[in-house]
Design an enzyme around this catalytic site. Sequence first.
Site, PDB file in Angstrom:
ATOM      1  N   ASP A  23      -9.892  -6.167  -0.405  1.00  0.00           N
ATOM      2  CA  ASP A  23      -8.757  -5.781   0.266  1.00  0.00           C
ATOM      3  C   ASP A  23      -9.416  -4.758   1.546  1.00  0.00           C
ATOM      4  O   ASP A  23      -9.898  -4.018   1.359  1.00  0.00           O
ATOM      5  CB  ASP A  23      -7.942  -4.945  -0.480  1.00  0.00           C
ATOM      6  CG  ASP A  23      -6.687  -4.421   0.435  1.00  0.00           C
ATOM      7  OD1 ASP A  23      -6.430  -4.885   1.441  1.00  0.00           O
ATOM      8  OD2 ASP A  23      -6.283  -3.242  -0.017  1.00  0.00           O
ATOM      9  N   ASP A  56       0.716  -1.372   0.003  1.00  0.00           N
ATOM     10  CA  ASP A  56       0.038  -0.093  -0.039  1.00  0.00           C
ATOM     11  C   ASP A  56       0.818   1.399   0.085  1.00  0.00           C
ATOM     12  O   ASP A  56       1.714   1.392   0.845  1.00  0.00           O
ATOM     13  CB  ASP A  56      -0.893   0.095   1.259  1.00  0.00           C
ATOM     14  CG  ASP A  56      -2.093  -0.912   1.247  1.00  0.00           C
ATOM     15  OD1 ASP A  56      -2.670  -0.905  -0.071  1.00  0.00           O
ATOM     16  OD2 ASP A  56      -2.650  -1.519   1.994  1.00  0.00           O
TER      17      ASP A  56
END
Length: 229
Positions: free
Chosen positions: A181, A40
């Site tokens: 996610d 991320d």
Amino acid sequence: MDINLPMPAVSASVSCMDLGHFYNHIKKVEESSAAFFHYDVVDGKFNKCYILGDMLCEYLHNNTKLPVEVHLAVYDIDNYIDVFAGKGVDYIAVHYEAMEKPAIIFNKIKKLGMQPVLAYRADTPPQEDFVELARQCAWILKLTVNPGFSGQTIKPTAVEHIKMMKKMLDDNNVDKRIQADGNVNPATTKMLAEAGASIFTGGTSGLFVQNYSIEENIKKLLQPTKDFF
Ligand SMILES: O=C(CO)[C@@H](O)[C@H](O)COP(=O)(O)O
């Protein structure tokens, strides 16, 4: 690197790993059946935190044989693609909400030797052009929480959006998978799989759960999905 993704597949969210013992934790993920790393990157504007940098990404790539998917939760996508392109990235997920011309961004990613992934936020429903965009990318990443922070609760509307996206793909014979996610754990994977997700990104709530090995956690994550694959 082209992945032969297992069905279903689990990816490991780097922002939830033990960065103080990163090398050892990378090796533990590699010993499991996790298919790739999910990395991320948040710019402080797309959501209110700043994670993770290009140098750590390069370190990850240099120390693993697993593929790396970078998730750009950022607005200045062009610049970030340039920064991450030389860092051993296989897949770059870019947000629909941050792109004026997605096809141009996808082409740029491909020219730089990576594969694009179409990402959309938890509160964004699938848009009309998602089917066409899906044809151009490796898979679709649906955020089921706000990007960047671990420990959130799944948003029920996000599960509905997966269902809608899966139907749009099936209706148009587009064989692309959906990745979920955020808050992926044994209590949520069944509804995510039922909705149409087949790639599950594990973080603090499902994959890096103390007292269990990563492989044990993967088994716990996938067991509730067994009727769907
Ligand atoms: O950081 C994020 C949210 O964008 C994810 O990549 C993780 O998957 C979060 O895991 P959980 O803590 O929700 O289990």
